[in-house]
Write a protein that holds these residues in place. Structure first.
Motif, PDB file in Angstrom:
ATOM      1  N   ALA A 121     -21.888  56.775  93.265  1.00 26.19           N
ATOM      2  CA  ALA A 121     -21.359  56.949  94.615  1.00 26.19           C
ATOM      3  C   ALA A 121     -20.903  55.612  95.201  1.00 26.19           C
ATOM      4  O   ALA A 121     -19.843  55.522  95.826  1.00 26.19           O
ATOM      5  N   GLU A 122     -21.687  54.568  94.990  1.00 25.32           N
ATOM      6  CA  GLU A 122     -21.330  53.243  95.508  1.00 25.32           C
ATOM      7  C   GLU A 122     -20.062  52.701  94.851  1.00 25.32           C
ATOM      8  O   GLU A 122     -19.283  51.999  95.482  1.00 25.32           O
ATOM      9  N   LEU A 123     -19.872  53.014  93.562  1.00 22.58           N
ATOM     10  CA  LEU A 123     -18.742  52.469  92.811  1.00 22.58           C
ATOM     11  C   LEU A 123     -17.529  53.397  92.808  1.00 22.58           C
ATOM     12  O   LEU A 123     -16.466  53.018  92.291  1.00 22.58           O
ATOM     13  N   GLY A 124     -17.694  54.596  93.318  1.00 20.22           N
ATOM     14  CA  GLY A 124     -16.578  55.531  93.367  1.00 20.22           C
ATOM     15  C   GLY A 124     -16.173  56.083  92.006  1.00 20.22           C
ATOM     16  O   GLY A 124     -14.998  56.320  91.747  1.00 20.22           O
ATOM     17  N   VAL A 125     -17.160  56.265  91.128  1.00 19.99           N
ATOM     18  CA  VAL A 125     -16.915  56.826  89.797  1.00 19.99           C
ATOM     19  C   VAL A 125     -17.916  57.951  89.556  1.00 19.99           C
ATOM     20  O   VAL A 125     -18.810  58.189  90.366  1.00 19.99           O
ATOM     21  N   SER A 126     -17.777  58.625  88.434  1.00 19.23           N
ATOM     22  CA  SER A 126     -18.715  59.701  88.112  1.00 19.23           C
ATOM     23  C   SER A 126     -20.039  59.126  87.601  1.00 19.23           C
ATOM     24  O   SER A 126     -20.107  57.974  87.138  1.00 19.23           O
ATOM     25  N   ARG A 127     -21.073  59.950  87.666  1.00 22.75           N
ATOM     26  CA  ARG A 127     -22.375  59.571  87.133  1.00 22.75           C
ATOM     27  C   ARG A 127     -22.259  59.244  85.646  1.00 22.75           C
ATOM     28  O   ARG A 127     -22.871  58.301  85.159  1.00 22.75           O
ATOM     29  N   GLN A 128     -21.446  60.017  84.927  1.00 22.34           N
ATOM     30  CA  GLN A 128     -21.302  59.803  83.482  1.00 22.34           C
ATOM     31  C   GLN A 128     -20.686  58.435  83.175  1.00 22.34           C
ATOM     32  O   GLN A 128     -21.044  57.806  82.185  1.00 22.34           O
ATOM     33  N   ILE A 129     -19.782  57.963  84.021  1.00 24.64           N
ATOM     34  CA  ILE A 129     -19.192  56.624  83.830  1.00 24.64           C
ATOM     35  C   ILE A 129     -20.295  55.569  83.940  1.00 24.64           C
ATOM     36  O   ILE A 129     -20.367  54.637  83.134  1.00 24.64           O
ATOM     37  N   VAL A 130     -21.164  55.722  84.929  1.00 22.96           N
ATOM     38  CA  VAL A 130     -22.274  54.774  85.098  1.00 22.96           C
ATOM     39  C   VAL A 130     -23.203  54.829  83.893  1.00 22.96           C
ATOM     40  O   VAL A 130     -23.617  53.790  83.367  1.00 22.96           O
ATOM     41  N   VAL A 131     -23.521  56.025  83.423  1.00 19.48           N
ATOM     42  CA  VAL A 131     -24.380  56.168  82.240  1.00 19.48           C
ATOM     43  C   VAL A 131     -23.746  55.446  81.047  1.00 19.48           C
ATOM     44  O   VAL A 131     -24.416  54.723  80.308  1.00 19.48           O
ATOM     45  N   GLY A 132     -22.442  55.602  80.877  1.00 20.86           N
ATOM     46  CA  GLY A 132     -21.732  54.908  79.797  1.00 20.86           C
ATOM     47  C   GLY A 132     -21.746  53.403  79.967  1.00 20.86           C
ATOM     48  O   GLY A 132     -21.936  52.656  78.993  1.00 20.86           O
ATOM     49  N   ASP A 133     -21.538  52.951  81.213  1.00 18.11           N
ATOM     50  CA  ASP A 133     -21.578  51.501  81.466  1.00 18.11           C
ATOM     51  C   ASP A 133     -22.951  50.927  81.163  1.00 18.11           C
ATOM     52  O   ASP A 133     -23.073  49.846  80.577  1.00 18.11           O
TER      53      ASP A 133
END
Length: 172
Positions: free
Chosen positions: A28-40
């Motif tokens: 939410a803070e980065l404006g991307v999906s949860r899955q993108i964060v999991v990948g990062d």
């Protein structure tokens, strides 16, 4: 914000967090999906960053605290590569990885985890035996390094030292 900047933002948030941060909150803070964060986070872990997954979210492993940042560097010779890596470790940083952009595969990353001149010398010796394997050869010497430092002041000191030696990449 590109992927490298996003991973740097995740590391900044995790470094300053007093409690675990959920992937949903970071997304939410980065404006991307949860899955993108999991990948990062998976890529950061693959690069050697010690991130623990807890039931309440992600947190840096206690020994991983500090500041993590990314610098764009460029070198043309093995001596310049050695000078670049020595500069980082002599100033108190750890070179976690190297990354390049490849037109076919996108971002390619290799783990380094260089924390001392001894580590750098071993890497340089291996690179001399297989120079065709250096990722920076694909990009004319331009590459990214993820650095772990005790604090942001150390990271800035490293950036300034590399800049003074002409080893930071600058758009022409």
């Amino acid at each position: 914000m590109n992927s490298a900047q996003r991973r740097e933002a995740i590391m900044t948030r995790l470094t300053g967090a007093e409690e675990p941060l959920s992937a949903s909150l970071l997304a939410a803070e980065l404006g991307v999906s949860r899955q993108i964060v999991v990948g990062d986070v998976a890529l950061l872990r693959a690069a050697g960053t010690q991130i623990d997954a807890t039931p309440r979210g992600y947190q840096l492993h206690p020994e991983a605290k500090g500041y993590t940042g990314i610098l764009a560097c460029a070198h043309r010779t093995a001596d310049e590569m050695r000078e670049e890596l020595y500069t980082v470790v002599d100033q108190g940083g750890v070179v976690l990885d190297v990354a390049v952009e490849n037109p076919l595969y996108g971002e390619l990353r290799g783990n380094l985890n260089l924390a001392s001149r001894y580590d750098v010398d071993n890497f340089i010796r291996q690179a001399a035996q297989t120079p065709e394997c250096l990722l920076s050869r694909m990009t004319g010497g331009v590459h990214l390094h993820t650095l772990r430092c005790p604090d942001q002041a150390t990271f800035e000191r490293i950036r300034n030292a590399l800049d003074a030696k002409g080893l930071l990449y600058k758009k022409e």
